[in-house]
Design a protein around this motif. Structure first.
Motif, short mmCIF file in Angstrom:
data_model
loop_
_atom_site.label_atom_id
_atom_site.label_comp_id
_atom_site.label_asym_id
_atom_site.label_seq_id
_atom_site.Cartn_x
_atom_site.Cartn_y
_atom_site.Cartn_z
N PRO A 35 12.76 10.91 -0.17
CA PRO A 35 13.41 9.80 0.53
C PRO A 35 12.53 8.56 0.59
O PRO A 35 11.30 8.65 0.69
N VAL A 36 13.16 7.39 0.52
CA VAL A 36 12.44 6.12 0.60
C VAL A 36 12.16 5.82 2.06
O VAL A 36 13.08 5.59 2.85
N ASN A 37 10.87 5.83 2.42
CA ASN A 37 10.54 5.61 3.83
C ASN A 37 9.06 5.30 3.99
O ASN A 37 8.25 5.58 3.11
N GLY A 38 8.73 4.70 5.10
CA GLY A 38 7.35 4.55 5.53
C GLY A 38 7.28 5.14 6.92
O GLY A 38 8.27 5.15 7.64
N LEU A 39 6.13 5.64 7.30
CA LEU A 39 6.02 6.20 8.65
C LEU A 39 4.60 6.12 9.16
O LEU A 39 3.64 6.05 8.38
N ALA B 159 2.07 8.19 11.73
CA ALA B 159 1.89 9.45 12.45
C ALA B 159 1.38 9.18 13.86
O ALA B 159 0.81 8.11 14.14
N PRO B 160 1.57 10.13 14.76
CA PRO B 160 1.06 9.96 16.13
C PRO B 160 -0.44 9.70 16.21
O PRO B 160 -0.91 9.07 17.15
N ASP B 161 -1.19 10.17 15.19
CA ASP B 161 -2.64 9.95 15.19
C ASP B 161 -3.03 8.61 14.57
O ASP B 161 -4.21 8.31 14.41
N GLY B 162 -2.03 7.79 14.21
CA GLY B 162 -2.31 6.45 13.71
C GLY B 162 -2.36 6.32 12.20
O GLY B 162 -2.50 5.21 11.68
N ARG B 163 -2.23 7.41 11.46
CA ARG B 163 -2.24 7.32 10.00
C ARG B 163 -0.94 6.71 9.48
O ARG B 163 0.12 6.93 10.05
N ILE B 164 -1.05 5.97 8.37
CA ILE B 164 0.09 5.30 7.77
C ILE B 164 0.46 6.00 6.47
O ILE B 164 -0.41 6.32 5.66
N PHE B 165 1.76 6.20 6.27
CA PHE B 165 2.25 6.91 5.09
C PHE B 165 3.37 6.13 4.40
O PHE B 165 4.20 5.51 5.06
N LEU B 166 3.35 6.18 3.07
CA LEU B 166 4.49 5.77 2.26
C LEU B 166 4.96 7.02 1.51
O LEU B 166 4.14 7.82 1.06
N THR B 167 6.25 7.18 1.37
CA THR B 167 6.74 8.36 0.68
C THR B 167 6.65 8.19 -0.83
O THR B 167 6.59 7.07 -1.35
N ARG B 168 6.63 9.31 -1.52
CA ARG B 168 6.64 9.30 -2.98
C ARG B 168 7.85 8.53 -3.49
O ARG B 168 7.76 7.78 -4.47
N GLY B 169 8.99 8.70 -2.82
CA GLY B 169 10.19 7.98 -3.23
C GLY B 169 10.01 6.48 -3.18
O GLY B 169 10.45 5.75 -4.08
N PHE B 170 9.34 5.97 -2.17
CA PHE B 170 9.09 4.53 -2.04
C PHE B 170 8.13 4.07 -3.13
O PHE B 170 8.34 3.03 -3.79
N TYR B 171 7.07 4.84 -3.33
CA TYR B 171 6.08 4.47 -4.34
C TYR B 171 6.69 4.48 -5.74
O TYR B 171 6.38 3.61 -6.56
N ASP B 172 7.57 5.44 -6.01
CA ASP B 172 8.24 5.48 -7.32
C ASP B 172 9.11 4.25 -7.53
O ASP B 172 9.22 3.75 -8.65
N ARG B 173 9.74 3.76 -6.46
CA ARG B 173 10.54 2.53 -6.59
C ARG B 173 9.65 1.35 -6.93
O ARG B 173 10.02 0.46 -7.70
N TYR B 174 8.46 1.34 -6.37
CA TYR B 174 7.49 0.29 -6.68
C TYR B 174 7.08 0.36 -8.15
O TYR B 174 7.07 -0.66 -8.85
N ARG B 175 6.76 1.54 -8.62
CA ARG B 175 6.33 1.70 -10.01
C ARG B 175 7.47 1.38 -10.99
O ARG B 175 7.21 0.98 -12.13
#
Length: 230
Positions: A66-70, A72-88
Motif C-alpha cells: 500500500p502507498v503510505n507514510g507513517l 511510529a510511536p517511537d518517532g521513526r519515519i517510514f515510507l512503504t515499498r509501494g510509495f517508493y516504487d511509485r517514486y522509482r
C-alpha cells in the motif's frame, strides 16, 4: 463498587491493549523494514534535516505494497515499498516524497503518534463503557450505538491531527526551500496512487480530511504568511 467493576475492567483492558499494540507495532516494523538508502533522495532529505537543524533524518522502507507514510510511536519515519516504487516509476517526485516525510515528522513533533496509540488501543475500552451505560437505557441498541459514537469521535480527532501535520509540513517545506507546491501536488494525486479515487465516503466518517479541504487549508496558511510579511 460493583457498579464500577465493568468500567474498571474496561480501563484495565485499555491499558493492556495499549502496551500490546505498541509492542506488536514495533515488532512488525522491525521485522519488515530497513533504512531507505537512495542516493538520489539523500539530498532532498538532507535539506529537510538542515531546516530542522538536525545532522540527518533517517527514513525507513517498510516492505508493504500500500502507498503510505507513517510515523511510529517511537518517532521513526517510514515510507512503504509501494510509495517508493511509485517514486522509482516516476509517478512521484523526490520533493513530493519529502512532503510525506515532513508530514510524518509533524505527527511526531506534535505528539500525535503516541496519543494515537492510546486512542486506538483504548477504543475497545471506551466502546465497552459506552455499551454498558447505553445498554441500560437502550437494550439491544446500546452496543451498536456505542460503536458508532466511538468511531465518530476517533475519526474527528484523526482528521484534526492530519490538518495539524499538514500545517507543520507546509512550514517545514517552505523553510527547506521547496515551497508548498510539492505537498499540494502530491495531495492532488494521492487518491489515484492509493486506489481510493471515485470511492465516495462522507468526510465525517473518514480518518483523513477530503483532499480539496486539505489543499485549501494549506493555501489559507500561505495567505496568512503572505499577509504577515506585508
Amino acid at each position: 463498587m460493583l457498579r464500577l467493576t465493568p468500567i474498571l475492567l474496561a480501563i484495565a483492558y485499555g491499558l493492556v491493549m495499549y502496551h500490546f499494540s505498541a509492542w506488536r507495532t514495533r515488532r512488525e516494523l522491525d521485522e519488515r523494514s530497513t533504512e531507505l538508502a537512495d542516493p538520489a533522495l539523500k539530498g532532498v532529505m538532507d535539506r529537510l534535516a538542515a531546516a530542522l537543524e538536525l545532522p540527518r533524518i533517517r527514513v525507513n522502507l517498510y516492505e508493504v505494497e500500500p502507498v503510505n507514510g507513517l510515523a511510529a510511536p517511537d518517532g521513526r519515519i517510514f515510507l512503504t515499498r509501494g510509495f517508493y516504487d511509485r517514486y522509482r516509476a516516476g509517478e512521484v517526485t523526490g520533493e513530493e516524497l519529502a512532503s510525506v516525510v515532513a508530514h510524518e515528522l509533524g505527527h511526531v513533533a506534535l505528539g500525535h503518534t503516541r496519543r494515537r496509540m492510546i486512542d486506538f488501543s483504548g477504543q475497545n475500552a471506551v466502546r465497552t463503557i459506552l455499551a454498558s451505560v447505553l445498554g441500560r437505557f437502550l437494550p439491544g441498541l446500546g452496543p451498536w450505538l456505542a460503536g458508532v459514537l466511538t468511531s465518530l469521535v476517533v475519526a474527528r480527532i484523526s482528521r484534526g491531527d492530519e490538518y495539524e501535520a499538514d500545517a507543520y509540513a507546509a512550514a517545514l517545506m517552505v523553510k527547506a526551500g521547496f515551497g508548498t507546491g510539492p505537498q499540494k501536488a502530491l495531495l492532488s494525486k494521492l487518491e489515484g496512487l492509493t486506489g481510493m479515487a471515485g470511492r465516495g465516503a462522507p468526510a465525517w466518517l473518514m480518518s483523513h480530511p477530503k483532499t480539496p479541504d486539505r489543499i485549501a487549508a494549506i493555501e489559507a496558511l500561505e495567505a496568512r504568511w503572505d499577509e504577515a510579511r506585508g
